[in-house]
Design an enzyme around this catalytic site. Sequence first.
Site, mmCIF file in Angstrom:
data_model
loop_
_atom_site.group_PDB
_atom_site.id
_atom_site.type_symbol
_atom_site.label_atom_id
_atom_site.label_comp_id
_atom_site.label_asym_id
_atom_site.label_seq_id
_atom_site.Cartn_x
_atom_site.Cartn_y
_atom_site.Cartn_z
ATOM 1 N N ARG A 37 0.822 -1.216 0.000
ATOM 2 C CA ARG A 37 0.000 0.000 0.000
ATOM 3 C C ARG A 37 0.859 1.270 0.000
ATOM 4 O O ARG A 37 0.415 2.315 -0.477
ATOM 5 C CB ARG A 37 -0.963 -0.018 1.188
ATOM 6 N N LYS A 198 -19.997 -18.723 0.474
ATOM 7 C CA LYS A 198 -21.409 -18.488 0.779
ATOM 8 C C LYS A 198 -22.154 -17.701 -0.296
ATOM 9 O O LYS A 198 -21.712 -16.642 -0.716
ATOM 10 C CB LYS A 198 -21.521 -17.739 2.110
ATOM 11 N N GLY A 355 -9.957 -10.053 -1.237
ATOM 12 C CA GLY A 355 -8.815 -10.585 -0.497
ATOM 13 C C GLY A 355 -8.405 -11.988 -0.891
ATOM 14 O O GLY A 355 -7.234 -12.250 -1.206
ATOM 15 N N GLY A 378 -13.289 -4.577 0.523
ATOM 16 C CA GLY A 378 -14.700 -4.235 0.658
ATOM 17 C C GLY A 378 -15.191 -3.235 -0.369
ATOM 18 O O GLY A 378 -16.318 -3.340 -0.863
#
Length: 397
Positions: A37, A198, A355, A378
């Site tokens: 980053r 999921k 991720g 996210g």
Amino acid sequence: MGAFRTLDGVDVRGKRVLVREDFNVPLHDGEVSDDTRLKVALPTIEQLRKGGAKTILISHFDRPKGKRVPSMSLKPVVAPLEKLLGVRVAFAEDCIGETAKAAVDAMAPGDVLLLQNLRYHAGEEANDPAFAKELAANGDLYVDDAFSAAHRAHASTEALAHLLPAYAGEAMRRELTALDRALGNPKRPVLGIVGGSKVSTKLDLLHNLIVKLDQLAIGGGMANTFLFAQGWDVAASYVEKDLADTARGIMAFAESRQCELLLPIDIVVAERPEPGAAARVRGLGEIDEHERILDAGPKTVERLCMAMDSAETLIWNGPLGVFEVPPFDKGTVAAALHAAALAKAGKLVAVAGGGDTVAALNAAKAAADFTFVSTAGGAFLEWMEGKTLPGVEALKS
């Protein structure tokens, strides 16, 4: 996506420029253990330095929840950032108030200053206008270079952008441009790959992609729920049986939107997801009662690679199997390498994020050849879901 303001043609000489970065980096024994980053931030910082700006870096770190937590200080970022930039980086022990003001006042054009963790103040996550005003007091311009925080309406990502002339930094520009190529204005046909465990966590994602894609491949534990909904025995596999009707609804929706769903046509099974476990390839319906589906089978991967050959654009989120545990990484690795080869040859625009996806592509040594790999987590997922990102909206022309 709409046009957004950039620093092109902006005179920054002598200006105090507040740059929102994401320096929420991993630490080990008090030192930065992954400087990815920091490297992502370099083009914007160097552009501002060369333009003669006073570059003031602001970022959150971890979750101190409005308190000064010494272990969540941004100070450990200073030394590695200095090494990457090759210049001194000053540090202020607060991001607002007299401490910050004194540090900013001491700057000369070309200097770089890092302010302390924004989240030491509760006003940051509360998107408090008063806190944003205190931040703005130390700047003439605002640059957002942190797409990974753009899905949060926080003071430094949203309110601040309305108090100063606001622009996208180079990292933000690269991200927005790549995402626009993938879903905003893509070359067709567009193929999507969605994996992970999921269905329940990716309902918004699936519905948004079906509207925009020509083909959608579903892998990982999610695929088990769709296979179960079709009536296939999944034995001891992870499955969300209570979502069978939901899965059938998604299949019907895809058909109505003329988006072809690519579900597994063969599977790799074992009794336990253990390294080196005896893995067997099975046809659908051939699974024994104690076995679990742990990866996509070779025919499934071959069909997916053929779909890539016919596509112009690929957007990928989530692995095809339990990639962390060999040999159940084979499907993900084979598909990743095929996509990377097509992208490297200029035959496919391949964009990936999330991720687990980034970890899987790195493990496959495929990430470097993808057109773009987002590390935004996210924010990338919410963008794929079609949600409005406050930090991006604030930068639109």
